[in-house]
Design a protein around this motif. Structure first.
Motif, PDB file in Angstrom:
ATOM      1  N   GLU A   1       0.828  -1.228   0.000  1.00 47.23           N
ATOM      2  CA  GLU A   1       0.000   0.000   0.000  1.00 47.23           C
ATOM      3  C   GLU A   1       0.852   1.265   0.000  1.00 47.23           C
ATOM      4  OE1 GLU A   1      -4.464  -0.820   1.676  1.00 47.23           O
ATOM      5  OE2 GLU A   1      -2.960  -0.257   3.138  1.00 47.23           O
ATOM      6  N   VAL A   2       2.063   1.107   0.438  1.00 45.76           N
ATOM      7  CA  VAL A   2       2.959   2.265   0.478  1.00 45.76           C
ATOM      8  C   VAL A   2       3.251   2.801  -0.934  1.00 45.76           C
ATOM      9  CG1 VAL A   2       5.214   1.096   0.420  1.00 45.76           C
ATOM     10  CG2 VAL A   2       4.886   3.056   1.912  1.00 45.76           C
ATOM     11  N   PHE A   3       3.055   1.941  -1.942  1.00 43.85           N
ATOM     12  CA  PHE A   3       3.245   2.402  -3.325  1.00 43.85           C
ATOM     13  C   PHE A   3       2.208   3.468  -3.713  1.00 43.85           C
ATOM     14  CE2 PHE A   3       5.544  -1.724  -4.463  1.00 43.85           C
ATOM     15  CZ  PHE A   3       6.777  -1.092  -4.541  1.00 43.85           C
ATOM     16  N   ASP A   4       1.085   3.502  -2.957  1.00 43.19           N
ATOM     17  CA  ASP A   4       0.074   4.538  -3.232  1.00 43.19           C
ATOM     18  C   ASP A   4       0.467   5.882  -2.625  1.00 43.19           C
ATOM     19  OD1 ASP A   4      -1.395   2.520  -4.348  1.00 43.19           O
ATOM     20  OD2 ASP A   4      -2.563   2.128  -2.519  1.00 43.19           O
ATOM     21  N   LYS A   5       1.614   5.915  -1.967  1.00 39.97           N
ATOM     22  CA  LYS A   5       2.046   7.152  -1.295  1.00 39.97           C
ATOM     23  C   LYS A   5       3.405   7.582  -1.837  1.00 39.97           C
ATOM     24  CE  LYS A   5      -0.561   6.449   2.928  1.00 39.97           C
ATOM     25  NZ  LYS A   5      -1.387   7.615   3.108  1.00 39.97           N
ATOM     26  N   PRO A   6       3.411   8.204  -2.999  1.00 42.85           N
ATOM     27  CA  PRO A   6       4.696   8.577  -3.604  1.00 42.85           C
ATOM     28  C   PRO A   6       5.539   9.478  -2.706  1.00 42.85           C
ATOM     29  CG  PRO A   6       2.821   9.428  -4.893  1.00 42.85           C
ATOM     30  CD  PRO A   6       2.261   8.547  -3.831  1.00 42.85           C
ATOM     31  N   GLU A   7       4.875  10.286  -1.851  1.00 42.16           N
ATOM     32  CA  GLU A   7       5.666  11.169  -0.979  1.00 42.16           C
ATOM     33  C   GLU A   7       6.441  10.354   0.053  1.00 42.16           C
ATOM     34  OE1 GLU A   7       2.416  10.834  -0.905  1.00 42.16           O
ATOM     35  OE2 GLU A   7       1.822  10.591   1.193  1.00 42.16           O
ATOM     36  N   ALA A   8       5.879   9.217   0.465  1.00 41.90           N
ATOM     37  CA  ALA A   8       6.590   8.358   1.428  1.00 41.90           C
ATOM     38  C   ALA A   8       7.820   7.732   0.766  1.00 41.90           C
ATOM     39  CB  ALA A   8       5.654   7.268   1.931  1.00 41.90           C
ATOM     40  N   LEU A   9       7.663   7.326  -0.475  1.00 41.41           N
ATOM     41  CA  LEU A   9       8.797   6.727  -1.184  1.00 41.41           C
ATOM     42  C   LEU A   9       9.892   7.771  -1.398  1.00 41.41           C
ATOM     43  CD1 LEU A   9       6.766   4.611  -3.752  1.00 41.41           C
ATOM     44  CD2 LEU A   9       8.017   3.757  -1.767  1.00 41.41           C
ATOM     45  N   SER A  10       9.485   8.998  -1.683  1.00 43.12           N
ATOM     46  CA  SER A  10      10.538  10.005  -1.881  1.00 43.12           C
ATOM     47  C   SER A  10      11.191  10.377  -0.551  1.00 43.12           C
ATOM     48  CB  SER A  10      10.057  11.223  -2.680  1.00 43.12           C
ATOM     49  OG  SER A  10       9.127  11.932  -1.963  1.00 43.12           O
ATOM     50  N   GLN A  11      10.431  10.319   0.548  1.00 41.05           N
ATOM     51  CA  GLN A  11      11.066  10.534   1.868  1.00 41.05           C
ATOM     52  C   GLN A  11      12.091   9.441   2.158  1.00 41.05           C
ATOM     53  OE1 GLN A  11       8.159  10.772   5.039  1.00 41.05           O
ATOM     54  NE2 GLN A  11       7.124  12.477   4.044  1.00 41.05           N
ATOM     55  N   ALA A  12      11.761   8.211   1.755  1.00 40.40           N
ATOM     56  CA  ALA A  12      12.698   7.096   1.973  1.00 40.40           C
ATOM     57  C   ALA A  12      13.973   7.312   1.163  1.00 40.40           C
ATOM     58  CB  ALA A  12      12.038   5.772   1.598  1.00 40.40           C
ATOM     59  N   ARG A  13      13.826   7.844  -0.018  1.00 36.15           N
ATOM     60  CA  ARG A  13      15.011   8.137  -0.842  1.00 36.15           C
ATOM     61  C   ARG A  13      15.826   9.281  -0.220  1.00 36.15           C
ATOM     62  NH1 ARG A  13      15.336   5.730  -5.698  1.00 36.15           N
ATOM     63  NH2 ARG A  13      16.751   7.339  -6.455  1.00 36.15           N
ATOM     64  N   GLU A  14      15.112  10.278   0.284  1.00 43.02           N
ATOM     65  CA  GLU A  14      15.823  11.393   0.944  1.00 43.02           C
ATOM     66  C   GLU A  14      16.618  10.895   2.142  1.00 43.02           C
ATOM     67  OE1 GLU A  14      13.104  14.603   1.976  1.00 43.02           O
ATOM     68  OE2 GLU A  14      12.426  14.605  -0.109  1.00 43.02           O
ATOM     69  N   LEU A  15      16.016   9.975   2.884  1.00 43.59           N
ATOM     70  CA  LEU A  15      16.712   9.407   4.045  1.00 43.59           C
ATOM     71  C   LEU A  15      18.007   8.728   3.607  1.00 43.59           C
ATOM     72  CD1 LEU A  15      15.254   8.270   7.177  1.00 43.59           C
ATOM     73  CD2 LEU A  15      16.483   6.427   6.110  1.00 43.59           C
ATOM     74  N   GLY A  16      17.925   8.006   2.492  1.00 49.17           N
ATOM     75  CA  GLY A  16      19.129   7.374   1.931  1.00 49.17           C
ATOM     76  C   GLY A  16      20.176   8.431   1.592  1.00 49.17           C
ATOM     77  N   GLY A  17      19.722   9.546   1.028  1.00 50.50           N
ATOM     78  CA  GLY A  17      20.641  10.631   0.668  1.00 50.50           C
ATOM     79  C   GLY A  17      21.334  11.206   1.889  1.00 50.50           C
ATOM     80  N   THR A  18      20.581  11.337   2.988  1.00 47.34           N
ATOM     81  CA  THR A  18      21.159  11.864   4.231  1.00 47.34           C
ATOM     82  C   THR A  18      22.231  10.918   4.768  1.00 47.34           C
ATOM     83  OG1 THR A  18      18.907  12.549   4.702  1.00 47.34           O
ATOM     84  CG2 THR A  18      20.481  12.876   6.446  1.00 47.34           C
TER      85      THR A  18
END
Ligand SMILES: Cc1cc2nc3c(=O)[nH]c(=O)nc-3n(C[C@H](O)[C@H](O)[C@H](O)COP(=O)(O)O)c2cc1C
Length: 201
Positions: free
Chosen positions: A176-193
């Motif tokens: 269901e998290v795939f329905d939340k693109p903002e959550a996926l981009s937050q996860a990518r940002e976390l990786g960047g940090t």
């Protein structure tokens, strides 16, 4: 046991606590780890449901010598936890706290607590960073409070400063998290940090 004062820490360790493969926290964690791979930062993902880790049995051998008396898969994980510069923990919310797989690991780190606060073992390593990824079915304001408090004290015994979090409410079925693109981009940002932290050291 490794000499912690001399251990060269491996870059990134990720603990996937969810018992559900391909579940929401698993997908978020993979999103984070993809960024690390893209930036050529080496990471290891450990899926806790694949390990045999007993809950803490309160034997308290660790109060005497800092070693846990239970000899199971946690032994190898202690070494990995000691070596990590960055730790990412991923867990669904189960009854307002971490899932049992992650909580067993945290409780077994009472051995680290004993080393730090009872036996006064010192380290010359600067603090690393700890990150949290979680998902809950409900939308409650306080749904992540229990997990965050537990993880804060877990990071403290591991000499990790809190680096950031991705907390996603309102996801229940796997994916269901795939329905939340903002959550996926937050996860990518976390990786960047995490990459930034590793690279600036
Ligand atoms: C045993 C169990 C307890 C749960 N407890 C809660 C809860 O207290 N609050 C909540 O919002 N969701 C709760 N959930 C729902 C999960 O947090 C939710 O489905 C989450 O997306 C699962 O993440 P995963 O796919 O990474 O395992 C619970 C689910 C299970 C199986």
């Amino acid at each position: 046991m490794p000499d912690e004062s001399k251990a060269v820490r491996a870059p990134v360790l990720a603990l996937q606590g969810s018992p559900r493969r391909g579940g929401n926290t698993d997908l978020l964690l993979d999103e984070t780890l993809t960024v690390l791979t893209e930036k050529r930062v080496v990471s290891e993902k450990v899926v806790l449901r694949d390990l045999k880790i007993s809950p803490c049995l309160e034997i308290y051998a660790c109060l005497k010598d800092g070693q846990c008396a239970i000899k199971d898969d946690m032994i190898e994980l202690y070494d990995k936890l000691n070596a990590a510069r960055v730790l990412i923990v991923a867990s669904p919310i189960f009854f307002y706290g971490p899932c049992a797989q992650l909580k067993a690991v945290i409780d077994r780190c009472q051995a680290m607590w004993s080393r730090k606060y009872r036996l006064n073992w010192k380290t010359d390593q600067p603090p690393g960073r700890g990150y949290v990824i979680s998902a809950s079915a409900t939308l409650g304001k306080k749904v992540f409070d229990g997990l965050l408090l537990t993880v804060k004290y877990f990071f403290d015994v591991l000499n990790l400063e809190f680096g950031g979090q991705v907390l996603v409410r309102g996801v229940d079925l796997a994916g269901e998290v795939f329905d939340k693109p903002e959550a996926l981009s937050q996860a990518r940002e976390l990786g960047g940090t995490a990459v930034e932290f590793i690279n600036r050291e």
